[in-house]
Design a protein around this motif. Structure first.
Motif, PDB file in Angstrom:
ATOM      1  N   ASP A 124       0.832  -1.207   0.000  1.00  0.00           N
ATOM      2  CA  ASP A 124       0.000   0.000   0.000  1.00  0.00           C
ATOM      3  C   ASP A 124       0.868   1.260   0.000  1.00  0.00           C
ATOM      4  O   ASP A 124       0.581   2.233  -0.732  1.00  0.00           O
ATOM      5  CB  ASP A 124      -0.929   0.011   1.221  1.00  0.00           C
ATOM      6  CG  ASP A 124      -2.016  -1.060   1.126  1.00  0.00           C
ATOM      7  OD1 ASP A 124      -2.280  -1.530   0.005  1.00  0.00           O
ATOM      8  OD2 ASP A 124      -2.571  -1.427   2.178  1.00  0.00           O
ATOM      9  N   LYS A 125       1.909   1.259   0.823  1.00  0.00           N
ATOM     10  CA  LYS A 125       2.779   2.431   0.915  1.00  0.00           C
ATOM     11  C   LYS A 125       3.533   2.663  -0.399  1.00  0.00           C
ATOM     12  O   LYS A 125       3.755   3.800  -0.816  1.00  0.00           O
ATOM     13  CB  LYS A 125       3.783   2.268   2.062  1.00  0.00           C
ATOM     14  CG  LYS A 125       3.150   2.239   3.454  1.00  0.00           C
ATOM     15  CD  LYS A 125       2.540   3.582   3.820  1.00  0.00           C
ATOM     16  CE  LYS A 125       2.012   3.565   5.251  1.00  0.00           C
ATOM     17  NZ  LYS A 125       1.360   4.845   5.610  1.00  0.00           N
ATOM     18  N   ALA A 126       3.959   1.542  -1.044  1.00  0.00           N
ATOM     19  CA  ALA A 126       4.715   1.665  -2.288  1.00  0.00           C
ATOM     20  C   ALA A 126       3.878   2.316  -3.396  1.00  0.00           C
ATOM     21  O   ALA A 126       4.415   2.961  -4.304  1.00  0.00           O
ATOM     22  CB  ALA A 126       5.209   0.295  -2.737  1.00  0.00           C
ATOM     23  N   LYS A 127       2.550   2.152  -3.303  1.00  0.00           N
ATOM     24  CA  LYS A 127       1.657   2.735  -4.305  1.00  0.00           C
ATOM     25  C   LYS A 127       1.293   4.182  -3.989  1.00  0.00           C
ATOM     26  O   LYS A 127       0.692   4.866  -4.821  1.00  0.00           O
ATOM     27  CB  LYS A 127       0.381   1.900  -4.407  1.00  0.00           C
ATOM     28  CG  LYS A 127       0.615   0.476  -4.923  1.00  0.00           C
ATOM     29  CD  LYS A 127      -0.666  -0.337  -4.869  1.00  0.00           C
ATOM     30  CE  LYS A 127      -0.414  -1.761  -5.345  1.00  0.00           C
ATOM     31  NZ  LYS A 127      -1.644  -2.600  -5.214  1.00  0.00           N
ATOM     32  N   ASP A 128       1.644   4.638  -2.798  1.00  0.00           N
ATOM     33  CA  ASP A 128       1.301   5.992  -2.364  1.00  0.00           C
ATOM     34  C   ASP A 128       2.416   6.959  -2.744  1.00  0.00           C
ATOM     35  O   ASP A 128       3.535   6.873  -2.210  1.00  0.00           O
ATOM     36  CB  ASP A 128       1.084   6.009  -0.847  1.00  0.00           C
ATOM     37  CG  ASP A 128       0.582   7.359  -0.341  1.00  0.00           C
ATOM     38  OD1 ASP A 128       0.603   8.337  -1.117  1.00  0.00           O
ATOM     39  OD2 ASP A 128       0.183   7.429   0.841  1.00  0.00           O
ATOM     40  N   PRO A 129       2.189   7.889  -3.680  1.00  0.00           N
ATOM     41  CA  PRO A 129       3.253   8.821  -4.096  1.00  0.00           C
ATOM     42  C   PRO A 129       3.710   9.764  -2.990  1.00  0.00           C
ATOM     43  O   PRO A 129       4.766  10.382  -3.083  1.00  0.00           O
ATOM     44  CB  PRO A 129       2.595   9.602  -5.249  1.00  0.00           C
ATOM     45  CG  PRO A 129       1.122   9.485  -5.011  1.00  0.00           C
ATOM     46  CD  PRO A 129       0.918   8.135  -4.393  1.00  0.00           C
TER      47      PRO A 129
END
Length: 337
Positions: free
Chosen positions: A24-29
């Motif tokens: 989830d964090k990796a997808k959050d810019p």
């Protein structure tokens, strides 16, 4: 058996949750790469925090016998990373793997020089893969010190461009030798946090087989969280660095500052209590070596390396000679206990 099954099931659920959070964090810019890397590091070490196993007396004795056999095979050679100082090697067995050695000094006594002397011996001469983390000087400035030491050319001449033809030839030969050394640098002059640095140590150890890490210096590492008291910040940094040394099994040499207040007592040798900002540094360190040298007077070369703490060895002192022209500490024939 049932307890092991419960622990295994818990670990699987925990891993699933952590993996989902990382995804989830990796997808959050809005989340930085440093934050994601910290989460990955926590994910990798989670199993060690969950599952703590004990060993029997017989198993611990077997470990002791193996270490004793290894020591016998070494025939007196250092079991860790060797330094250029015979007495220090004899007393410590070298800079030990999986441990943190603190080398502390007052300002302008030579802690960076002694750190680079360790790098010179271990990496350039003995080919030990080494990571140098500089938080005060640029990698280029540290390379200048290595060149001065290896080529025996005064550092001032290199800095000011005042080298003669013979100096230049020695510098060229030295840079060829240094270029072949298994050495990496992290330029932390713009600041680096404790968690980020710990993650980098783990990454370099895993990817490049790093065996020695030299950090210049501890009080310059940024805390992950700000506290009202500087003591808490330094304690947090100290703990994270030692944990990284243990987990990656590298020999970590961390330079540290001693309090300036101690300078007011002229002639007094440094004490462990002089470590700046936090007593936690002493508690975390496996070995503490303090540098004592007079900066003024007739003798500014004779230097005492004081082993004030060693978890698994003796304390005492060794005398070395400081040659400021080459930023070099070398052995002397006179040693003290």
């Amino acid at each position: 058996m049932f307890a092991e099954w419960v622990i295994e099931a818990y670990m699987r659920r925990r891993f699933q949750k952590l993996a989902g959070e990382i995804d989830d964090k990796a997808k959050d810019p809005g989340v930085s790469g440093d934050q994601i890397e910290t989460m990955v590091r926590e994910f990798m070490s989670e199993r060690h925090r969950i599952h703590v196993s004990g060993i029997t007396c017989a198993q611990s004795l077997e470990q002791f016998i193996k270490s004793a056999e290894k020591a016998h095979q070494l025939q007196g050679k250092p079991s860790g990373v060797a330094t250029r100082w015979r007495q220090i090697n004899r007393m410590t067995g070298g800079m030990q793997y999986g441990e943190q050695t603190i080398i502390a000094a007052r300002p302008s006594i030579g802690k960076t020089a002694i750190g680079m002397n360790i790098v010179h011996q271990a990496c350039i001469l003995d080919k030990v893969p080494t990571l140098v983390v500089s938080l005060e000087m640029t990698p280029a400035a540290l390379q200048r010190r290595l060149i001065a030491d290896e080529a025996s050319v005064p550092i001032s001449a290199i800095r000011d461009g005042a080298c003669n033809e013979g100096d230049f030839k020695r510098i060229m030969a030295a840079q060829v030798k240094i270029r072949k050394a298994p050495m990496w640098f992290i330029d932390g002059t713009n600041g680096i946090s404790a968690s980020k640095l710990a993650a980098e140590v783990m990454r370099f150890s895993s990817n490049f087989g790093i065996r020695l890490v030299v950090i210049d210096y501890l009080q310059k590492v940024l805390p992950d969280e700000r506290h009202e008291k500087r003591t808490y910040e330094v304690a947090s940094v100290s703990g994270k660095l030692r944990a990284a040394a243990v987990q990656s099994k590298v020999a970590m040499v961390t330079l540290a500052q001693l309090n300036r207040e101690a300078e007011s007592d002229k002639g007094r040798k440094p004490r462990i209590s002089d470590l700046a900002d936090s007593g936690q540094i002493e508690r975390d360190a496996d070995c503490i070596i303090m540098i004592h040298r007079e900066r003024s007077g007739e003798d500014t070369h004779t230097t005492e390396l004081i082993i004030g703490k060693q978890r698994d060895g003796e304390t005492g002192s060794a005398m070395v000679h400081f040659d400021g022209k080459f930023c070099r500490f070398s052995d002397t024939t006179h040693e003290v206990q």
